[in-house]
Design an enzyme around this catalytic site. Structure first.
Site, PDB file in Angstrom:
ATOM      1  N   SER A 152       0.771  -1.146  -0.163  1.00  0.00           N
ATOM      2  CA  SER A 152      -0.026  -0.019  -0.184  1.00  0.00           C
ATOM      3  C   SER A 152       0.897   1.227   0.002  1.00  0.00           C
ATOM      4  O   SER A 152       1.790   1.250   0.702  1.00  0.00           O
ATOM      5  CB  SER A 152      -0.805  -0.152   1.105  1.00  0.00           C
ATOM      6  OG  SER A 152      -1.722  -1.222   1.194  1.00  0.00           O
ATOM      7  N   SER A 153       0.499   2.101  -0.900  1.00  0.00           N
ATOM      8  CA  SER A 153       1.189   3.396  -0.803  1.00  0.00           C
ATOM      9  C   SER A 153       2.603   3.400  -1.077  1.00  0.00           C
ATOM     10  O   SER A 153       3.150   2.773  -2.254  1.00  0.00           O
ATOM     11  CB  SER A 153       0.929   4.352   0.620  1.00  0.00           C
ATOM     12  OG  SER A 153       1.514   5.575   0.335  1.00  0.00           O
ATOM     13  N   SER A 154       3.417   3.757  -0.599  1.00  0.00           N
ATOM     14  CA  SER A 154       5.038   3.643  -0.650  1.00  0.00           C
ATOM     15  C   SER A 154       5.340   1.993  -1.125  1.00  0.00           C
ATOM     16  O   SER A 154       6.150   1.798  -1.764  1.00  0.00           O
ATOM     17  CB  SER A 154       5.906   4.105   0.355  1.00  0.00           C
ATOM     18  OG  SER A 154       7.153   3.804   0.229  1.00  0.00           O
ATOM     19  N   ALA A 156       3.315  -0.098  -2.084  1.00  0.00           N
ATOM     20  CA  ALA A 156       2.703  -0.258  -3.614  1.00  0.00           C
ATOM     21  C   ALA A 156       3.776   0.185  -4.121  1.00  0.00           C
ATOM     22  O   ALA A 156       3.759  -0.504  -5.623  1.00  0.00           O
ATOM     23  CB  ALA A 156       1.391   0.398  -3.920  1.00  0.00           C
ATOM     24  N   HIS A 295      -6.498   8.118  -0.137  1.00  0.00           N
ATOM     25  CA  HIS A 295      -5.322   7.421   0.007  1.00  0.00           C
ATOM     26  C   HIS A 295      -5.245   6.798   1.283  1.00  0.00           C
ATOM     27  O   HIS A 295      -5.253   7.357   2.438  1.00  0.00           O
ATOM     28  CB  HIS A 295      -4.231   8.357  -0.066  1.00  0.00           C
ATOM     29  CG  HIS A 295      -3.050   7.855  -0.438  1.00  0.00           C
ATOM     30  ND1 HIS A 295      -2.328   7.244  -1.475  1.00  0.00           N
ATOM     31  CD2 HIS A 295      -1.932   7.384   0.686  1.00  0.00           C
ATOM     32  CE1 HIS A 295      -1.266   6.543  -1.287  1.00  0.00           C
ATOM     33  NE2 HIS A 295      -1.020   7.074  -0.090  1.00  0.00           N
TER      34      HIS A 295
END
Length: 311
Positions: A152-154, A156, A295
């Protein structure tokens, strides 16, 4: 002939040594049923932490899921992703191992910008994570055809930029990417580690599927093998990594897999839930756009299991 007592003594000594050796071998493996740190998994050029969850219900030749944490305000850690994601519970159900890498940087974002991490065997974060996978495959006789990655996020960004299809495509069979950016989008021309790229984050890096595909393929020059299938999630009101990154990411992997980005096979509204739309380009690429979601898009563990082939 040797006295019986001597023979018995030798046999008992041999059995004792064997038992000690077996116990020592087992002691080298992390305990089942809890999050454990591994410090001796091999070459670790950027001092990435390795944490592992081995289920009590471990399969005889288990699969592996690499679950890569997010990064906001220092709260993204391996332990936080372990407690805040469903993968450990799903591991008990399906018998796979979960690897939770830990970023070495203050603020706990991943390096998705340096040349080292964006290159196969380049000595960056991605190299360390790849070595975790090969260690786990060896130690647990894991099924190398059932190794998957998610984040997820970074996490991802690390999932699809470095560790997976772009940099180590030979290690992974599939991935789920929650709220990331295209492979190479955060590249730093000054070779900054853990660098933030506002132009990319704001969705201003826009190009063709062919150009994006060349960026991904350039991270492992000469590689002609299979690549992991991709499932890409993004929210329509993401203000951290703007939604244009969803379209650019889908362009990239459509180009990598040879799909026509402008002509997907199928678009399904309200799938897998209300206000989510699933676009399928082929067996290797799906995009899920979540209207009204910011997000990051919440993890869909059961759907991940289906994409990975466990369910």
């Amino acid at each position: 002939m040797a006295p019986f007592s001597f023979i018995l003594t030798v046999l008992l000594y041999a059995l004792t040594c064997s038992a000690r050796a077996l116990g020592h071998a087992h002691a080298l493996l992390p305990r089942a049923g809890s999050l454990e740190q591994v410090t001796d998994f091999g070459d670790n050029p950027t001092n990435v932490g390795m944490y592992i969850y081995v289920p009590n219900n471990l399969a005889s030749s288990p699969g592996i899921v690499v679950a890569i944490h997010y990064s906001p305000e220092g709260t993204g850690t391996a332990e936080a992703y372990y407690t805040g994601s469903p993968y450990a519970q799903l591991a008990e159900q399906y018998g796979f191992i979960v690897i939770y890498p830990q970023s070495p940087y203050e603020g706990t974002c991943w390096d998705v910008s340096s040349q080292e991490t964006l290159t196969h065997n380049g000595g960056g974060n991605s190299n360390s994570i790849a070595n975790m996978v090969t260690w786990a495959i060896s130690k647990y006789n894991a099924d190398s055809s059932k190794v998957f990655v998610t984040g997820s996020s970074s996490g991802a960004m690390m999932t699809h930029q470095n560790v997976m299809a772009a940099t180590y495509p030979e290690l992974f069979a599939a991935a789920t990417v929650y709220s990331g950016v295209p492979a190479g989008c955060f590249y730093s021309s000054s070779n900054q580690q853990d660098g933030w790229n506002s132009t990319c984050a704001q969705g201003q890096v826009i190009t063709t599927p062919e150009n994006w595909a060349n960026v991904a393929k350039g991270m492992y020059p000469g590689y002609n093998g299979t690549r992991p299938k991709m499932q890409i999630y993004h929210g329509s009101v993401d203000t951290t990594l703007l939604p244009q990154n969803y379209y650019e990411t889908c362009k990239q992997w459509a180009g990598v897999f040879g799909y026509n980005y402008d002509s997907p096979q199928q678009v399904q509204d309200n799938t897998p839930q209300s206000n989510y739309a699933t676009t399928t380009w082929g067996d290797d690429l799906q995009g899920i756009f979540a209207t009204g979601v910011g997000h990051t898009v919440p993890i869909r563990g059961d759907d991940d299991m289906a994409w990975f082939g466990f369910a």
